[in-house]
Each structure stands twice: as structure tokens, then as C-alpha cells.
Design an enzyme around this catalytic site. Structure first.
Site, PDB file in Angstrom:
ATOM      1  N   SER A  67      -6.943 -13.748   4.537  1.00  0.00           N
ATOM      2  CA  SER A  67      -6.662 -12.591   3.683  1.00  0.00           C
ATOM      3  C   SER A  67      -5.801 -11.509   4.317  1.00  0.00           C
ATOM      4  CB  SER A  67      -7.970 -11.982   3.173  1.00  0.00           C
ATOM      5  OG  SER A  67      -8.503 -12.782   2.131  1.00  0.00           O
ATOM      6  N   LYS A 205      -6.224  -4.638   7.544  1.00  0.00           N
ATOM      7  CA  LYS A 205      -6.707  -5.692   6.632  1.00  0.00           C
ATOM      8  C   LYS A 205      -7.445  -6.742   7.448  1.00  0.00           C
ATOM      9  CE  LYS A 205      -7.370  -7.710   2.770  1.00  0.00           C
ATOM     10  NZ  LYS A 205      -8.650  -8.195   3.360  1.00  0.00           N
TER      11      LYS A 205
END
Length: 267
Positions: A67, A205
Site C-alpha cells: 500500500s 504511508k
């Protein structure tokens, strides 16, 4: 701490500002050992054009981005019109999803913050293979291999990227130097703000490929940068993972190291 000049050619393009010097700080390994984790942390300081890591060999080894790929995916979506703007609402179809926080309508920032896989799979399908390949080539993002399916190549397909390449990409994004509009780069940078204090701002992230097995572990990531005063610190962490209980280590180890370097509060 020892200098690993030989890795410069291997892991950075000559034009990268952060390629001036790379050193190893083996003292950081104690943070990995204390949590029984095998992995790497890369920390690059913009003002000195230098990077430090606990393991230069692993830092130049490419892994599936999972991700963390939502960062370039969002930018590519904006550039191609697959995402109209940061206010676009991605409607939930009412069907059950793997995580409850994905079961609602989401805008871009919200989708990134909860790491909503279905939203970014939808974006990737709308971008399509031709345009996706074009932008990964333009971004010099890892091996730029989208084999394995347009909506899963970063999750279980052929895309691979190293920790060094992650910080290179993030530096380009921070500087608005990617071959994309400045406006869209600013949108993405705002969408990945994960912590803001009076002293510093963190843009980051996480990524997680799944646990894998003991003999073939998965990978867990945390990548981003910290803005503190006039200084910017880019970082990338990845670790082998064969047990989901170890997932918090990606942030706890990174936080301890950055706290020990006086960058953030924590650890």
C-alpha cells in the site's frame, strides 16, 4: 558508522540530490533485535545530501510496495483524470469489504488514511495498463513492472521497489520534481500528512503484503518524510513479517530511531 560508497551507483541515479553519501549505523540494529525483527531503516537528510541505514544491502533490495504504492497511484489517478480532484467522493457499493473502515464513502485523503484497497483498485482500473505503465516509467518507480493484474500488481504482482528507491521517489515528490503537475503533487502531499505538531510534520504511508510464512515472509513498510524547521528528513522502513502481531514494529522501530536522532518525539 562506515561509508558504503559502492552502493551509490547501485541504488541511486546520478541526478538524485540524496546520493552524495551513504553510511551505515549498525547501532540501529539493536532496535530491530529488541523486537525480534529483520529489516532495514533508511534516513536521508536533505541539507547534507546524505543517507544513513542499518543495512545497505537490504536497503538496495527491492520488495513489493504493497500500500505504499497508493502514493504514486493517487498522483497517476489525478494526472489521468481517473481522480477528478481531492474532493471526489468514491462511493461505497454497500457490499462487505475486508475492513469496516472501508465500508463508507471516501474522498482521496480519507481513502489514503484508511488505506482503502478497493478505492485504489478502482482508480488503477480506470487509469488502465497503458497509462499506468507510462507513468511508472516516467517516475522511475522501482522496476516499473505492472505484471500480475492492473488492480493488484502492487499487492501480489510483479512490482518491486527498494527502500533507497522509495526515498528517491519521495524526495522528487516533496520537491515537486516528478513529471506531473505541481497542483496534483501538492494534493498528494497533503493527503499523506499523518502527524502535525508545532515542531514537525510527518507525511507518510504504510504498506503490508500479508504475513507470508517463516520460510517466505511477507513485507511491511513505512515510508515518508518529516519536515522540521528548514530541514527535511526522508525515511523508508521495511521488514520481514511472518506474524501479524509484529506489524506495529514498522512504526515503533522507525520512531525510536528518529527520536534518537532528535527528529521527532517518541520512542
Amino acid at each position: 558508522m562506515k561509508t558504503i560508497a559502492a552502493y551509490l551507483v547501485l541504488v541511486f541515479y546520478a541526478s538524485t540530490a540524496l546520493s552524495e553519501s551513504i553510511s551505515e549505523n549498525l547501532a540501529w540494529n539493536k532496535e530491530f533485535s529488541s523486537e525480534s525483527v529483520h529489516g532495514v531503516f533508511v534516513l536521508c537528510k536533505s541539507s547534507s545530501n546524505s543517507c544513513t541505514t542499518n543495512n545497505a544491502a537490504r536497503a538496495s533490495t527491492a520488495y513489493i510496495p504493497a500500500s505504499t504504492f497508493k502514493i504514486p497511484n493517487a498522483l497517476i489517478g489525478l494526472e489521468t483524470g481517473a481522480i477528478k480532484d481531492e474532493r471526489q467522493v468514491f462511493k461505497w457499493d454497500g457490499k462487505p469489504r475486508a475492513m469496516k473502515q472501508w465500508e463508507k464513502d471516501l474522498k482521496l485523503r480519507g481513502a489514503i488514511q484508511v488505506s482503502a484497497v478497493p478505492v485504489f483498485q478502482q482508480i488503477a482500473r480506470e487509469v488502465g495498463e497503458i497509462r499506468m505503465q507510462k507513468y511508472l516509467n516516467l517516475f522511475s518507480y522501482g522496476n516499473a513492472n505492472i505484471g500480475g493484474g492492473i488492480d493488484k500488481f502492487w499487492l501480489e504482482g510483479q512490482l518491486r521497489i527498494s527502500a533507497f528507491n522509495q526515498v528517491k521517489f519521495l524526495e522528487s515528490l516533496y520537491l515537486n520534481n516528478l513529471p506531473a503537475s505541481k497542483a496534483n503533487q501538492l494534493i498528494v502531499k497533503e493527503a499523506i500528512v499523518t502527524e502535525a505538531t508545532p515542531e514537525y510534520i510527518v507525511h507518510s504511508k504504510t504498506g503490508y503484503s500479508g504475513v507470508g510464512t517463516e520460510s517466505s515472509p511477507g513485507v511491511a513498510w513505512w515510508v515518508g518524510w518529516v519536515e522540521k524547521g528548514t530541514e527535511v528528513y526522508f525515511f523508508a522502513f521495511n521488514m520481514d513479517i511472518d506474524n501479524e502481531s509484529k506489524l506495529p514494529s514498522r512504526k515503533s522501530i522507525s520512531t525510536k530511531i528518529m527520536a534518537s536522532e532528535g527528529i521527532i518525539i517518541g520512542g
